[in-house]
Scaffold this motif. Sequence first.
Motif, PDB file in Angstrom:
ATOM      1  N   VAL A  60       0.967  -1.114   0.048  1.00 38.39           N
ATOM      2  CA  VAL A  60      -0.009   0.090  -0.145  1.00 38.39           C
ATOM      3  C   VAL A  60       0.756   1.310  -0.058  1.00 38.39           C
ATOM      4  O   VAL A  60       1.451   1.568   1.017  1.00 38.39           O
ATOM      5  CB  VAL A  60      -0.782  -0.081   1.210  1.00 38.39           C
ATOM      6  CG1 VAL A  60      -1.877   1.201   1.146  1.00 38.39           C
ATOM      7  CG2 VAL A  60      -2.024  -1.208   1.090  1.00 38.39           C
ATOM      8  N   LYS A  85       4.315   1.234   1.804  1.00 39.07           N
ATOM      9  CA  LYS A  85       4.521   0.143   2.998  1.00 39.07           C
ATOM     10  C   LYS A  85       3.665  -1.112   2.453  1.00 39.07           C
ATOM     11  O   LYS A  85       2.957  -1.045   1.658  1.00 39.07           O
ATOM     12  CB  LYS A  85       3.771   1.021   4.031  1.00 39.07           C
ATOM     13  CG  LYS A  85       4.336   2.158   4.597  1.00 39.07           C
ATOM     14  CD  LYS A  85       3.514   2.814   5.659  1.00 39.07           C
ATOM     15  CE  LYS A  85       4.211   4.134   6.288  1.00 39.07           C
ATOM     16  NZ  LYS A  85       3.378   4.878   7.347  1.00 39.07           N
ATOM     17  N   ASN A  86       4.189  -1.909   3.394  1.00 38.49           N
ATOM     18  CA  ASN A  86       3.516  -3.283   3.234  1.00 38.49           C
ATOM     19  C   ASN A  86       2.889  -3.570   4.620  1.00 38.49           C
ATOM     20  O   ASN A  86       3.046  -3.256   5.591  1.00 38.49           O
ATOM     21  CB  ASN A  86       4.692  -4.424   3.179  1.00 38.49           C
ATOM     22  CG  ASN A  86       5.400  -4.490   1.950  1.00 38.49           C
ATOM     23  OD1 ASN A  86       4.738  -3.939   0.654  1.00 38.49           O
ATOM     24  ND2 ASN A  86       6.586  -4.810   1.917  1.00 38.49           N
ATOM     25  N   VAL A  87       1.523  -4.201   4.236  1.00 38.32           N
ATOM     26  CA  VAL A  87       0.679  -4.623   5.313  1.00 38.32           C
ATOM     27  C   VAL A  87       0.433  -6.031   5.236  1.00 38.32           C
ATOM     28  O   VAL A  87       0.594  -6.892   4.182  1.00 38.32           O
ATOM     29  CB  VAL A  87      -0.635  -3.705   5.647  1.00 38.32           C
ATOM     30  CG1 VAL A  87      -0.286  -2.357   5.693  1.00 38.32           C
ATOM     31  CG2 VAL A  87      -1.476  -4.046   4.082  1.00 38.32           C
ATOM     32  N   GLY A 128      -3.119   2.077   5.920  1.00 37.68           N
ATOM     33  CA  GLY A 128      -2.680   0.818   5.072  1.00 37.68           C
ATOM     34  C   GLY A 128      -4.158  -0.044   5.458  1.00 37.68           C
ATOM     35  O   GLY A 128      -4.678  -0.719   4.307  1.00 37.68           O
TER      36      GLY A 128
END
Length: 448
Positions: free
Chosen positions: A381, A384-386, A434
């Motif tokens: 997202v 960033k990673n979620v 996110g």
Amino acid sequence: MAGRFIISIASSAFISFFAWIAVQLHRPLGALLFSAALLLPPIVFREYYTKRPRMLVPFFAVSFVLMVLLAPPPVMGPNVEFGLHFAMGCEGREGNTWPLSGEELAYSCNKPFADSTISISGVAWRSSRVRLPVLGRYVTLHEPRGKADNAYREATERVESEGYLKLVENYGTYSHIIEDVLFAKDGECIYLAETKILGGGFAVLSARGPCRGVKGFALRWHDDYLWNASEPPTFREYRFNWSSSGSVRVGRFLPSDWPNEWVKNTYKAIEIELKGTGYVKRMEGKSGNCRWSLWRRDKKAHYVSLRGKEILVISGETKKVRNSVEKISPCGMKNAREVHEPTPEEVLNSVIKELNGSFVIKSPKEPSLWSLAGKEVLVSVGKKNVSVSLLVYGVRWQCDYARYLLDTSDETTSVCLERDGYFVTVAVKGDVEGVNAVLSSMKRLKKT
């Protein structure tokens, strides 16, 4: 002449009927109508009663008895005060109700949820209802939906003005919720919900405090029924008479003392449990007083039939079950119809595809929580990673229980999607932006 006496009695009863309704809305008006029920008929038929003054005694006696008999039965159900208590758990007002206002009835308290203490408040408005004479059934004249809508909207605006960010809508599991939303800011969450309540009314609820506690409040309406179950509990808990017939097991349940409706509901419950334990319906049919279905999971199958008050189950390998049906079951496989239901794995793949249409998915792995089918993936997202867990279940209870376990034990926020007759827990771990981006992208059924 006797006809006028009967008509005057009927007129008195007619006025008394409406007097019992009026007294619930406006006591003076009700008292006036009760008086009219006793005084108006003798005035209207004064010629009759002037000639027969002794008939006034039976008139007043019969009219009074009918007036008493027409009274609505005593109230047996809950009132609005209990309804608000039931929805939020508070029994009185212990503090302020921010961000709520505009109440007719208000409760507030502090309560522990998920190893934390949160502030809970609720405001409610009564519906205008009357109970019908004799029957006692409620008739709703006016619902304060508009007041509840305004209070919910104003509370949402107050929360947003304090810098809280919307995390997700349609979050809670209480069955009477009209709309709800979860906000977050610096590790604190606020949950708002507009809901119908027992006793005939509407309420707006608020929970504020540490996120895991607020989420625990919103998701507390859950049940671990069918959680981690491999076979339908009804087969074990009910009085099934099990025996072996060749290479299959045969179970018979004949509750001869049960009403037919109970037996039918048990048959339906078995089908729900089969789906909740990962079996997929492949065939079904009806013929006369027979109905049956065939369920498969991998190489194992269950044939279930209902004939009169007898439920028959044949279990074993799919091929052996099908070969045994005609020999054992009076219903057989008459009027067979193939059923094309997706498997849990197919539903999981369709949700992954849906998610992949909006985000880049990577690093899939097996989830840590039990499910019929599941995957844990990373979703990009922005920069960033979620972490997103996708867990497929056969019944809604399993989905809600999974959400409770996830959201109260970790920094996770989840929703429950309905897909092709299954329920999918989508649980996202990450920052507010996110989480909101992922959950808002999933098409969900709105509460009604």
